[in-house]
Write an enzyme that holds these catalytic residues in place. Structure first.
Site, mmCIF file in Angstrom:
data_model
loop_
_atom_site.group_PDB
_atom_site.id
_atom_site.type_symbol
_atom_site.label_atom_id
_atom_site.label_comp_id
_atom_site.label_asym_id
_atom_site.label_seq_id
_atom_site.Cartn_x
_atom_site.Cartn_y
_atom_site.Cartn_z
ATOM 1 N N TYR A 1 0.818 -1.207 0.000
ATOM 2 C CA TYR A 1 0.000 0.000 0.000
ATOM 3 C C TYR A 1 0.860 1.269 0.000
ATOM 4 O O TYR A 1 1.808 1.379 0.778
ATOM 5 C CB TYR A 1 -0.942 0.023 1.223
ATOM 6 C CG TYR A 1 -1.485 1.406 1.405
ATOM 7 C CD1 TYR A 1 -2.451 1.897 0.537
ATOM 8 C CD2 TYR A 1 -0.965 2.265 2.370
ATOM 9 C CE1 TYR A 1 -2.894 3.201 0.635
ATOM 10 C CE2 TYR A 1 -1.403 3.564 2.479
ATOM 11 C CZ TYR A 1 -2.364 4.026 1.612
ATOM 12 O OH TYR A 1 -2.787 5.315 1.690
ATOM 13 N N HIS B 1 -3.002 0.410 6.726
ATOM 14 C CA HIS B 1 -4.118 0.258 5.777
ATOM 15 C C HIS B 1 -4.958 -0.994 6.046
ATOM 16 O O HIS B 1 -5.230 -1.782 5.144
ATOM 17 C CB HIS B 1 -3.614 0.298 4.329
ATOM 18 C CG HIS B 1 -4.487 1.123 3.436
ATOM 19 N ND1 HIS B 1 -5.365 0.567 2.539
ATOM 20 C CD2 HIS B 1 -4.641 2.461 3.322
ATOM 21 C CE1 HIS B 1 -6.009 1.535 1.903
ATOM 22 N NE2 HIS B 1 -5.596 2.698 2.356
HETATM 23 C C1 CS2 Z 1 -5.211 6.465 2.655
HETATM 24 C C2 CS2 Z 1 -5.891 6.693 1.386
HETATM 25 O O1 CS2 Z 1 -4.714 8.713 2.781
HETATM 26 C C3 CS2 Z 1 -4.700 7.655 3.375
HETATM 27 O O2 CS2 Z 1 -4.298 7.484 4.492
HETATM 28 O O3 CS2 Z 1 -5.351 5.360 3.408
HETATM 29 O O4 CS2 Z 1 -4.899 6.827 0.411
HETATM 30 C C4 CS2 Z 1 -6.918 5.670 0.920
HETATM 31 O O5 CS2 Z 1 -6.295 4.528 0.447
HETATM 32 C C5 CS2 Z 1 -7.734 6.285 -0.166
HETATM 33 O O6 CS2 Z 1 -8.259 7.494 0.279
HETATM 34 C C6 CS2 Z 1 -8.840 5.390 -0.630
HETATM 35 O O7 CS2 Z 1 -9.704 6.063 -1.488
HETATM 36 MG MG MG Z 2 -4.944 5.799 5.438
#
Ligand code: CS2
Ligand code: MG
Length: 408
Positions: A160, A217
């Protein structure tokens, strides 16, 4: 005073912003955001097919009654699509109210509690070397807080928030190659073996002053999350985000019994009911809701007030997919909130985005400075908007190596 019309626009530079413009019989208009990332057409349809026909003719100054009318009137409660659509109307009505008052919105909440709001940027790297370079470049730009995400050795896909080698400065947004999600692989064992030591090395290299954040995540089980949190305690993280999916709010009690690492949760929540138990039991330290996804200013301000009673600070969601309108609403709350913590920040700053949403909100040395213009302080250029249209896209889905579906 009456609302005479409202229009919805979908599109934007590399994103599908859902923008609502509410017009009144006195010429004052308000802007709101209903951008539900990867499901953008759905709040837009809710607005067009149901909410706008029931909005026309109402007095825009009665934002509380209008919020209650749509929330209670839906009968079926909550949900991200409905709450994003209600959120857009609510933002637009607060924009109108503050414009009528001739004041920047934060004045209607109680004025400024601080001059600038601390923000954090997203550093990432396919490996630790790339990540170190990415952190250093944000530090050079003046950021005091950085979220760090790293590729995990041996994991078949990047993980992620991680770009390909040498691409760390690319913003992570939706994959617009089609509606069918790409697939990624998650391996908790490899992650748990690698990431705590990587975080220690980052602390050693950058010293005590840098605020370091990390986002799991939603991928760990409660027991794994507790072990991970314990093992990174010496790093002194500003926060550990979404260690578990948090659908099971009781699971966080277990983590709390084992670690004092500050926990941030809430970007997928859309109401006070989703975080009430986490806040009242003091199981989190930062609440991550976004003004758009959680029903607008009226509802999020209630969440902020509840959080303040329990020493929970704000850390509003501000991923690259968030519209400058949502970020502006959050900037006004950040200027006021007695329990402000930090703001995630990636939206403003591209020339095309600034042309579509002109504003005086600005960044100075890792701080977000709120605009003093009346209202939200963001305009919307309809001629620019006509250059963009909806593009289908999606988030990846995540599987374990044996094929079991996991949490993105
Ligand atoms: C995330 C986001 O910003 C964050 O912390 O976890 O990038 C998330 O994955 C997205 O907003 C999903 O739409
Ligand atoms: Mg996030």
């Amino acid at each position: 005073m009456k609302i005479i019309d409202a229009k919805v626009f979908v599109g934007g530079p590399g994103k599908n912003y859902v923008t609502l413009k509410v017009m009144t019989d006195q010429g004052v208009y308000g802007l709101g955001d209903a951008t539900l990332n990867n499901r953008e057409t759905l709040p837009a349809a809710y607005l067009k097919d149901y909410l706008i026909p029931n909005l026309i003719g109402r007095d825009p100054r009665n934002s509380e009654d209008i919020w209650q009318y749509f929330y209670r009137g839906a009968y079926f409660r909550r949900g991200p699509i409905a709450m994003a659509a209600f959120g857009a109307i609510d933002m637009a009505l607060w924009d109108i109210k503050a414009k009528l008052a001739g004041m920047p919105l934060y004045q209607l909440f109680g004025g400024k509690s601080r001059e600038g709001a601390l923000v954090y940027a997203h550093a990432n790297g396919a490996d630790l070397e790339d990540l170190m370079d990415s952190i250093a470049s944000y530090q050079e730009q003046g950021y005091k807080a950085v979220r760090v995400q790293c590729g995990i050795p041996g994991m078949p896909t990047a993980g992620y928030g991680v770009a390909d080698k040498g691409q760390a400065d690319k913003q992570f947004i939706t994959d617009f190659s089609g509606i069918r999600p790409k697939e990624e692989i998650w391996d908790a064992d490899r992650y748990m073996r690698f990431m705590p030591d990587a975080l220690s090395q980052i602390r050693e290299r950058f010293g005590a002053e840098l605020k370091i954040l990390h986002d799991v995540h939603h991928r760990l089980l409660p027991r794994e999350a507790a072990e991970f949190a314990k093992s990174v305690e010496h790093v002194g993280l500003f926060w550990l985000e979404d260690p578990t999916p948090a659908d099971d709010q009781d699971a966080l009690k277990f983590l709390r019994q084992h670690s004092t690492v500050p926990i941030a949760i809430g970007e997928v929540f859309n109401s006070i009911w989703d975080c009430k138990q986490l806040i009242e039991n003091e199981l989190i330290d930062f609440i991550r809701v976004a003004v758009t996804y959680a029903g607008g200013i009226t509802h999020v301000k209630r969440i902020v007030d509840l959080a303040a009673l329990h020493h929970v600070r704000t850390g509003f969601h501000g991923a690259p997919s968030h519209s400058p309108l949502c970020m502006a609403a959050q900037a006004h709350l950040n200027a006021w909130a007695p329990n402000f913590g930090i703001q995630e920040y990636l939206t403003l700053g591209t020339a095309e985005c600034d042309a579509l949403f002109p504003s005086n909100h600005r960044m100075e040395q890792g701080m977000m400075m709120v605009s003093d213009e009346p209202g939200l302080g963001v305009d919307f250029d309809e001629a620019e908007a006509s250059r963009y249209s909806y593009k289908p896209g999606s988030h990846p889905v995540v599987r374990l190596e044996d094929g079991t579906l996991w949490n993105y």
